[in-house]
Design a protein around this motif. Structure first.
Motif, short mmCIF file in Angstrom:
data_model
loop_
_atom_site.label_atom_id
_atom_site.label_comp_id
_atom_site.label_asym_id
_atom_site.label_seq_id
_atom_site.Cartn_x
_atom_site.Cartn_y
_atom_site.Cartn_z
N GLY B 96 16.95 92.13 7.17
CA GLY B 96 16.53 90.80 7.61
C GLY B 96 15.16 90.52 7.04
N GLU B 97 14.24 90.13 7.90
CA GLU B 97 12.88 89.86 7.44
C GLU B 97 11.94 91.04 7.72
OE1 GLU B 97 13.06 85.04 8.09
OE2 GLU B 97 11.63 86.24 9.20
N LYS B 98 12.52 92.12 8.22
CA LYS B 98 11.67 93.25 8.60
C LYS B 98 11.74 94.35 7.56
CE LYS B 98 11.84 92.49 13.52
NZ LYS B 98 12.33 92.94 14.78
N SER B 99 10.68 95.15 7.53
CA SER B 99 10.61 96.26 6.59
C SER B 99 10.23 97.50 7.39
CB SER B 99 9.57 95.94 5.53
OG SER B 99 9.67 96.84 4.48
N LEU B 100 11.12 98.49 7.47
CA LEU B 100 10.89 99.68 8.29
C LEU B 100 10.50 100.84 7.39
CD1 LEU B 100 11.26 101.08 11.10
CD2 LEU B 100 13.60 101.55 10.39
N LEU B 101 9.35 101.44 7.67
CA LEU B 101 8.93 102.61 6.89
C LEU B 101 9.66 103.83 7.43
CD1 LEU B 101 7.01 104.01 4.85
CD2 LEU B 101 5.36 104.20 6.70
N LEU B 102 10.50 104.46 6.62
CA LEU B 102 11.25 105.63 7.08
C LEU B 102 10.44 106.91 6.90
CD1 LEU B 102 14.83 104.82 5.71
CD2 LEU B 102 14.02 104.67 8.05
N GLY B 103 9.67 106.98 5.81
CA GLY B 103 8.89 108.19 5.57
C GLY B 103 8.46 108.26 4.13
N GLU B 104 8.14 109.48 3.70
CA GLU B 104 7.72 109.62 2.31
C GLU B 104 8.49 110.74 1.64
OE1 GLU B 104 3.59 111.69 3.55
OE2 GLU B 104 3.93 111.54 1.42
N VAL B 105 8.60 110.63 0.35
CA VAL B 105 9.18 111.68 -0.46
C VAL B 105 8.04 112.26 -1.28
CG1 VAL B 105 10.78 112.20 -2.30
CG2 VAL B 105 11.37 110.49 -0.60
N GLY B 106 7.75 113.54 -1.08
CA GLY B 106 6.66 114.16 -1.80
C GLY B 106 7.19 115.03 -2.90
N THR B 107 6.88 116.32 -2.80
CA THR B 107 7.31 117.23 -3.85
C THR B 107 8.61 117.96 -3.48
OG1 THR B 107 5.85 118.86 -2.86
CG2 THR B 107 4.99 117.62 -4.76
N GLN B 108 9.12 117.72 -2.23
CA GLN B 108 10.34 118.46 -1.88
C GLN B 108 11.53 117.81 -2.57
OE1 GLN B 108 8.76 116.24 -0.20
NE2 GLN B 108 9.25 116.47 1.96
N PRO B 109 12.55 118.59 -2.86
CA PRO B 109 13.70 118.04 -3.57
C PRO B 109 14.66 117.26 -2.66
CG PRO B 109 13.99 120.38 -3.22
CD PRO B 109 12.64 120.04 -2.70
N HIS B 110 14.56 117.45 -1.37
CA HIS B 110 15.62 116.97 -0.49
C HIS B 110 15.00 116.47 0.82
CE1 HIS B 110 19.22 118.10 2.21
NE2 HIS B 110 19.49 116.99 1.60
N ARG B 111 15.30 115.21 1.18
CA ARG B 111 14.78 114.70 2.45
C ARG B 111 15.85 113.90 3.15
NH1 ARG B 111 9.29 113.24 4.58
NH2 ARG B 111 10.45 114.26 6.22
#
Lengths: 95, 147, 350
Positions: B96-111
């Motif tokens: 919709g008009e919202k943006s939800l921050l789920l998290g970050e992807v750093g150096t790990q291969p799998h999240r």
């Protein structure tokens, strides 16, 4: 709903701190010398700036003391001091 | 320190002696259960389905994305296939008009990221955002029929 | 103990302390940043600086929390205690920079106010791996701010040492919040077990140090069974058990007192320095004045008063020396009350 609540909390805190900042500026310029004898002797500019942030937070306490006309910091309450104080108060009553 | 404060200090130590290790244990449990969802809301057996409900590729094949609709709610899984040039990437879900921050992807291969059950996934967009250049790297729009 | 208030009462020792501290902090930041660039050439500089500031502040907090118990266990650590508040303010400054940079990076580019976004962007309080760790850091920063802002002696006097000390015990609450901030945040992203091991080692080391210090201190507070005479005086020790120009501490009248032997005389005063409640009994008598080992505040042992123009005073205790033993009355006199010192009976004299 939660976002609104958080918003209102920050507005309230912001208001408290804004009032505090206004008080703190006046306090560091004038009030600190009235409340503390050590500050009456000398209160450098650096010192006044250093106490500004906490004066903004603790302004109700400082305002109450200033308005009540206190000119000395309060006496600390420790077991020996309190015991000595109550003993001397009893002696005065007897006399 | 005066006597009453020493007594308070000792009582605080007892509180800390139980609280601090408990925090460490909980943090360890969070790592052990894998990023993205908590063990108590998603029992391991029902946590992940054998196959995802939707899969796609990001960044010209450098990363794969998959959506699992599990008993405990939707789970988004990102798997890095090749090293990313800009490893610090934020993952957003635009709905919709919202943006939800789920998290970050750093150096790990799998999240894995748990998506709140209240989010309407139909037509939502998964967006990878680069912190280095303040720009969106890639997006994928989920199927309109996704519940 | 000073004429008036200034920003910092600089002296040679403080300058040396602060220069060493600044050097250590800058070296850490430089090593961390350079090391990160070398090991992770693709990592973003913002994140590297963020992590450098955060880890430096957290490591410094461990050092700060270790100083107290170390100084209790071994007097050689006392010089670190002397200017510990500067370390605390430095740690807060690093944490503040870390917090501001984080707020800008993660919450600064949306349409929600960054502080509101901090609390509303992640509400997964039911998850361990996605627990909202940033609010934990926020509340820790508030506590650290309150302590840094009240670190000046003016606040010690205004709030009184016991209340000031209670406020500054909030450092332990801040530490717990930061354990959560790091454990549920950084360590969920960077999952190498060694990093978790470091965190656990730091925490357990602090707990162990505090336990060891408490074990040593508790013995003094559980002293009991002093012989009492008909006037209520307690026999504390033999005069010659007190080293010359030094003190010994006893738990009397609800708290510790310090008995000093100096110039052939013996006097007893309350052990808590009026400045920050430091242990006067661990200090020396220099030029006839009891000197606090923490910050050098001085008191006349016979009156418990600081020499003019200083105005600090501590309670005194009536004392007598009989047959080489020190007897002290447990009821304290008001601060600054003169008490006749007991005379040390030299061996071979009547």
């Amino acid at each position: 709903m939660f976002e609104q609540l958080v918003n209102w909390i920050f507005v309230a805190v912001g208001g408290y701190l804004a009032l505090g900042l206004g008080f703190a500026v006046v306090f560091v310029l004038r009030g600190v010398r009235e409340l503390d004898p050590t500050a009456r002797e000398r209160a450098s500019v650096g010192f006044r700036l250093a106490i500004l942030p906490a004066s903004t937070v603790f302004w109700p306490l400082l305002l109450r003391r200033w308005l009540s006309g206190q000119h000395e910091p309060p006496e600390e309450c420790s077991p020996h001091r309190c015991a000595a104080c109550s003993a001397s108060c009893e002696q005065k009553d007897v006399v | 320190m005066i006597g009453p404060k020493r007594t308070m200090h000792r009582r605080m130590w007892w509180g800390a002696a139980f609280t601090f290790p408990a925090i460490l244990i909980l943090a360890w449990m969070g790592r052990e259960e894998g990023p993205g969802y908590s063990g108590e809301t998603l029992p391991a057996a029902a946590a992940m389905k054998a196959s995802p409900d939707e899969t796609w590729m990001f960044l010209e094949g450098a990363m794969s994305g998959a959506l699992f609709l599990t008993d405990g709610g939707p789970v988004l899984e990102l798997q890095r296939i090749r090293p990313l040039k800009k490893p610090d990437v934020l993952v957003y879900l635009d709905h919709g008009e919202k943006s939800l921050l789920l998290g970050e992807v750093g150096t790990q291969p799998h999240r894995r990221f748990a998506v709140p059950g209240t989010v309407d996934l139909g037509g939502a967009t998964v967006r990878l955002y680069s912190l280095a250049h303040y720009e969106t790297l890639d997006t994928h729009t989920l199927n309109e029929e996704t519940p | 103990m000073s004429h008036g208030y200034q920003f910092v009462g600089w002296n040679r020792q403080k300058k040396l302390y602060d220069l060493t501290l600044l050097g250590a902090v800058l070296s850490y930041l430089l090593l961390f940043i350079v090391g990160s660039i070398v090991l992770h050439p693709d990592a973003v500089i913002d994140m590297i600086i963020l992590r450098a500031l955060g880890t430096c502040a957290f490591v410094l907090l461990h050092v700060i929390l270790a100083i107290g118990p170390l100084a209790r266990l071994d007097r050689r650590w006392l010089p670190l205690l002397y200017n510990r508040r500067h370390m605390g303010v430095t740690m807060f400054t690093l944490a503040l920079l870390h917090g501001l940079l984080s707020l800008l990076t993660y919450h600064g580019f949306g349409d929600t106010h960054p502080l509101v976004s901090l609390f509303t962007s992640n509400t997964r309080y039911d998850s361990l791996s996605q627990f909202p760790f940033q609010p934990l850091g926020f509340f820790a920063l508030i506590l650290l701010f309150l302590m840094a802002a009240t670190s000046h002696d003016f606040w010690l006097a205004t709030l009184t040492p016991p209340i000031w000390k209670t406020l500054h015990m909030g450092v332990y609450v801040a530490y717990g919040l930061l354990l959560g901030h790091v454990g549920f945040g950084f360590l969920q992203t960077e999952t190498h077990p060694a990093l978790f091991g470091l965190l656990a080692a730091g925490c357990l080391t602090l707990l162990a140090l505090h336990l060891a210090a408490a074990g040593k201190e508790t013995k003094l507070d559980t002293q009991d069974g002093f012989q009492q005479d008909g006037e209520g005086y307690l026999k504390l020790c033999e005069v010659l058990e007190i080293p010359n120009n030094r003190g010994r501490m006893f738990f009397v009248g609800g708290d510790r007192i310090a008995v000093f032997r100096y110039d052939g005389r013996v006097s007893a005063i309350s052990n808590a320095c009026q400045h920050q409640n430091g242990p006067l009994g661990e200090g020396r008598v220099i030029d006839g004045l009891v000197t606090c080992p923490w910050h050098g505040f001085q008191y006349d042992p016979a009156t418990g008063a600081s020499p003019p123009p200083f105005t600090e005073k501590v309670p005194t205790f009536n004392l007598k020396v009989l047959n080489g033993s020190v007897w002290v009355h447990p009821n304290p006199n008001p601060p600054g009350t003169y008490v006749n010192p007991g005379l040390v009976e030299e061996p071979g004299h009547a």
